[in-house]
Design a protein around this motif. Structure first.
Motif: not given
Length: 841
Positions: A734-742, A829-841
């Motif tokens: 799950l942890a890696l899946s969250v990173v993968e789906r940032t 996952a809930g603490r992710m910054n929305v804009l940073n997550a969208i800009a993630s590569d």
């Protein structure tokens, strides 16, 4: 990577902890045996067929004259007679048994110079006369005993009441035995039944005389074949062999469960590196584009796995030592004292831990590493990550189905086997192939089972539930591997639960059908029933009869000339009322006639025995008899299967009274309409003898259930590590899946998905994966357990019982496991910054 290292750490810690713990126990016993044996020990020679009358509740003896004979041998500095008996029970003023609860014996003997090698008197003095005794300090401390307290020692020859005159402390570790000492005359009279007897002679050598030379000299003085002679090394080796066999069984059982934890850890590490490689696809493509070849990429991932295994294993070795110390403390709480001064860490232990951990980690990462090596330079032009594998490969599906089919055929053949030996082989084959088959076919099953589970578990949560379902299905291989780790542990839990419940149900059914006795009296340690306890029971009110049940060893020769060692059940004729045996030929009561006996149907078929045939029975403790077969009992049931019966009167004709074994069980039946008062009377009659359990049929059934339950709880405890590692696997996935789906998470948050909904989605995904693994594991385990029960039916355990409360409880518990595993990934996952997550590569 940290969680993967923890999985390696836990598995290596289990292995190293087991090795350190068992090595420490071996060291403890080795030190004890090394100091307690004299240069040469003289003891009674074994009688033909075994030890001299071991079931009489009295040890084998030699005459006191042997001490004088030994003293005359050349090279002897000193010889003293010793008395040791382990068929005793010591109770305090509250009638509480002071013996160990860990299986260690209670030992009574005489205080002599040889005891000073391992003990010293730290309080009071040695016993003088029949009214005094000495106890070891561990027993005194455990039961709050002090000088002057009166203890009662229960032996076959009678009760010994004496006050504590001294307390002796071990100079080496006492593994848990309770020890009491008397003066020599009292020990001879009360433990051996008369003066002029010893159980052994301790011989000390003069300076310059070796133990081997002393042994030869003593043999010349007393006769080479008269007694059993052992040097200190031979006696220690014999004792070590007895203890070592038990320790080896314990060690290999624990290592087996450690192996299961390693197997589960393979899935965790495999999943971790598979997802890491997928996330680095673009990075690896860039490396290939600037000149790295496939071999270099593969090596880089292998080295990464090697370092992970090295760090996890090194920490695991240290944790294993801590685990061993913890086990020693736990055993101390239970009564087995192991000192950390004896902590033994062989050089092989850390080597085994490091090698195992590194090999398992590298092997687990090899397939992902090969995939990394096959990434082409063109991958640098694509987004990171690989497309989800929505369907398992066709080849994998075919292989999985074939393996599962082979395993299913093995289980089918095992269930239909007519003999246990070939059936067990088919069962092992079936378990192995169905397990591998389910692991291989897991991705294919995920597509079907997860959808079915989602319809019940996830759909009520609306769109969030559907998102969780699709996340679980987007990569069936990953879901299958994650669930497989949990499946293995739960399959074993389900299998053992079915077997344990079936054993209890079968035994209960057999008791209802076969046992007519109302009360059963016996010692858990299988100690013989002392005469005073038997007399007390026979004097209880409202009893119809009491039956003494004992066994004698004999060499039995059938009419066809075949001979072999075996046991005969020696009972009073009332036994036919206590146990209802189905007969093939003759009557059960006829076996208790003069010069008569019975045989089991299996023995009768194998040796072509029929009623009226004559059997030759050479009693190991007496003479040879010619007995006629008066009955053939059916071996279809499980009570007394294969037992041959003779009457007590018949046995007494051929076995001297002083060599007749004591009964190890008493059966009693209440007079008509007096069941309640008789039960109270039996309890009262034996209240002074706490070493014996008094149980009616209800108590006996409960005892069987409790014993099986305790065994299963121990197994579940050992399996807990594998389940913990499997939970770590779910967390990691799950942890890696969250990173993968940032980026994906950022986009969903941007179009309106709330933090609460996001966390719920991840928790539901975790729950459905855990339930998927549980469903596969429980289904597989119940299949294994049902097949094993069919094999046990060949031994008379014919009732199949599925413990539905346990199965349902484990399945429901798996949902909580899924929820627990998702806590940290969902929070992150809930603490992710929305804009940073969208800009993630």
């Amino acid at each position: 990577m940290a969680l993967s290292a923890v999985a390696v750490l836990l598995s290596v810690a289990f292995v190293c902890g087991t090795l350190v713990f068992t090595d420490t126990m071996n060291t403890t016993f080795d030190k004890l045996f090394a100091v307690t044996n004299s240069n040469v020990t003289v003891s009674p020679k074994k009688a033909e067929g075994g030890e001299d009358t071991p079931d009489r509740g009295m040890p084998a003896v030699l005459p006191a004259s042997a001490v004088e004979q030994v003293k005359k041998a050349e090279g002897v500095k000193g010889a003293e007679g010793g008395v040791v008996s382990m068929s005793v029970t010591v109770v305090n003023a509250k009638n509480e048994n002071l013996g160990s609860t860990t299986g260690a014996p209670t030992i009574a003997g005489n205080w002599n110079d040889n005891e000073l090698k391992s003990m010293k008197i730290t309080s009071g003095r040695a016993p003088r006369g029949p009214a005094e005794m000495m106890v070891d300090a561990d027993t005194a401390g455990k039961h709050h005993l002090k000088l002057g307290d009166e203890l009662r020692t229960i032996a076959v020859t009678g009760d010994i009441r004496a006050r504590i005159s001294g307390i002796a402390t071990f100079t080496v570790t006492n593994p848990g035995a309770a020890i009491v000492y008397f003066d020599t005359a009292t020990a001879q009279e009360k433990l051996l039944g008369g003066p002029g007897l010893f159980t052994h002679v301790n011989v000390t050598a003069k300076d310059g005389v070796s133990d081997e030379q002393l042994k030869q000299n003593v043999a010349a003085a007393v006769g080479a074949d008269t007694y059993k002679l052992q040097t200190a090394k031979e006696a220690a080796d014999a004792n070590r062999k007895d203890v070592g066999s038990f320790l080896n069984v314990m060690k290999y059982v624990m290592l087996g469960f450690a192996g299961i934890a390693f197997l589960v850890g393979i899935f965790l590490i495999f999943n971790t590196f598979s997802m890491l490689v997928a996330q680095r696809t673009r990075e690896i493509g860039l490396m290939r584009a600037i000149g790295a070849d496939s071999g270099q990429v593969l090596k880089s991932v292998i080295v990464e796995a090697f370092l992970l295994g090295l760090v996890g294993s090194a920490l695991g070795v240290g944790a294993g030592v801590g685990l061993a110390v913890g086990l020693m403390k736990l055993m101390g709480q239970m009564g087995m004292h192991l000192s950390t001064d004896d902590l033994t860490i062989a050089w092989t232990t850390p080597v085994v831990g490091l090698v195992l951990g590194i090999i398992v980690t590298v092997v687990s990462a090899f397939i992902p590493a090969r995939r990394a090596g096959k990434v082409s330079p063109m991958a640098a032009l694509r987004d990171a990550g690989t497309p989800g594998d929505k369907k398992a490969g066709r080849i994998r599906a075919v292989v999985g189905l074939v393996l599962t089919g082979i395993g299913g055929a093995g289980l089918f053949l095992a269930a239909g086997a007519e003999k246990a030996a070939p059936g067990s082989l088919w069962l092992a084959l079936g378990v192995l192939f169905t397990l591998i088959g389910f692991i291989v076919i897991g991705p294919l099953l995920a597509g079907v089972v997860v959808r079915l589970l989602s319809g019940v578990v996830l759909r009520p949560f609306g769109s969030v539930g559907r998102l969780a379902e699709r996340n679980a299905l987007r990569n069936p291989r990953r879901t299958g591997a994650t669930a497989a780790a949990l499946m293995i542990g739960l399959a074993l839990v389900a299998c053992l639960s079915v077997v344990g419940s079936s054993m209890v149900a079968s035994a209960t059914d057999e008791l209802d059908k076969s046992v007519g006795a109302d009360y059963i009296v016996q010692s858990q340690a299988r100690q013989p029933v002392v005469p005073q306890a038997e007399q007390a029971l026979r004097g209880a009110k409202d009893l119809d009869h009491v039956t003494a049940y004992r066994e004698v060893k004999a060499k039995i020769t059938a009419p066809d000339g075949s001979a072999g060692d075996g046991f005969l059940s020696v009972n009073d004729p009332t036994y036919v009322k206590d146990v209802r045996r189905k007969m093939v030929a003759g009557e059960h009561a006829a076996a208790y006639g003069k010069g008569a006996m019975s045989v089991g149907s299996i023995y009768a078929d194998e040796h072509h025995v029929k009623v009226g045939d004559e059997m030759t029975v050479a009693f190991s403790q007496g003479r040879t008899a010619k007995l006629k077969v008066a009955a053939i009992t059916s071996d279809e049931g499980n009570i007394d299967k294969g037992v041959m019966y003779i009457s007590t009167a018949t046995a007494e004709q051929y076995i001297p009274a002083d060599r007749m074994p004591r009964p190890f069980m008493l059966l009693a039946k209440a007079a008509d309409g007096k069941a309640d008062s008789a039960y109270a009377g039996v309890k009262a009659a034996l209240a002074e003898y706490p070493q014996y359990d008094v149980r009616n049929q209800t108590d006996y059934k409960k005892s069987l259930k409790d014993q099986v339950g305790q065994l299963l709880n121990m197994v579940y405890g050992l399996l807990a590590l594998a389940i913990i590692v499997a939970v770590l696997g779910v967390v990691n996935t799950l942890a890696l899946s969250v990173v993968e789906r940032t980026r994906e998470i950022g986009l969903m948050r941007a179009i309106g998905l709330s933090r609460r909904q996001l966390r719920r989605m991840i928790r539901l995904e975790s729950v459905v994966i855990a339930l998927f693994g549980a469903l596969l594991g429980l289904g597989l385990g119940m299949g294994w357990g049902a097949t094993a029960q069919q094999l046990l039916a060949l031994q008379g355990l014919k009732v199949l019982e599925i413990p539905w409360p346990t199965i349902i409880g484990v399945f429901a518990g798996s949902a909580f496991v899924g929820l627990f595993a998702a806590l940290v990934p969902a929070f992150r996952a809930g603490r992710m910054n929305v804009l940073n997550a969208i800009a993630s590569d």
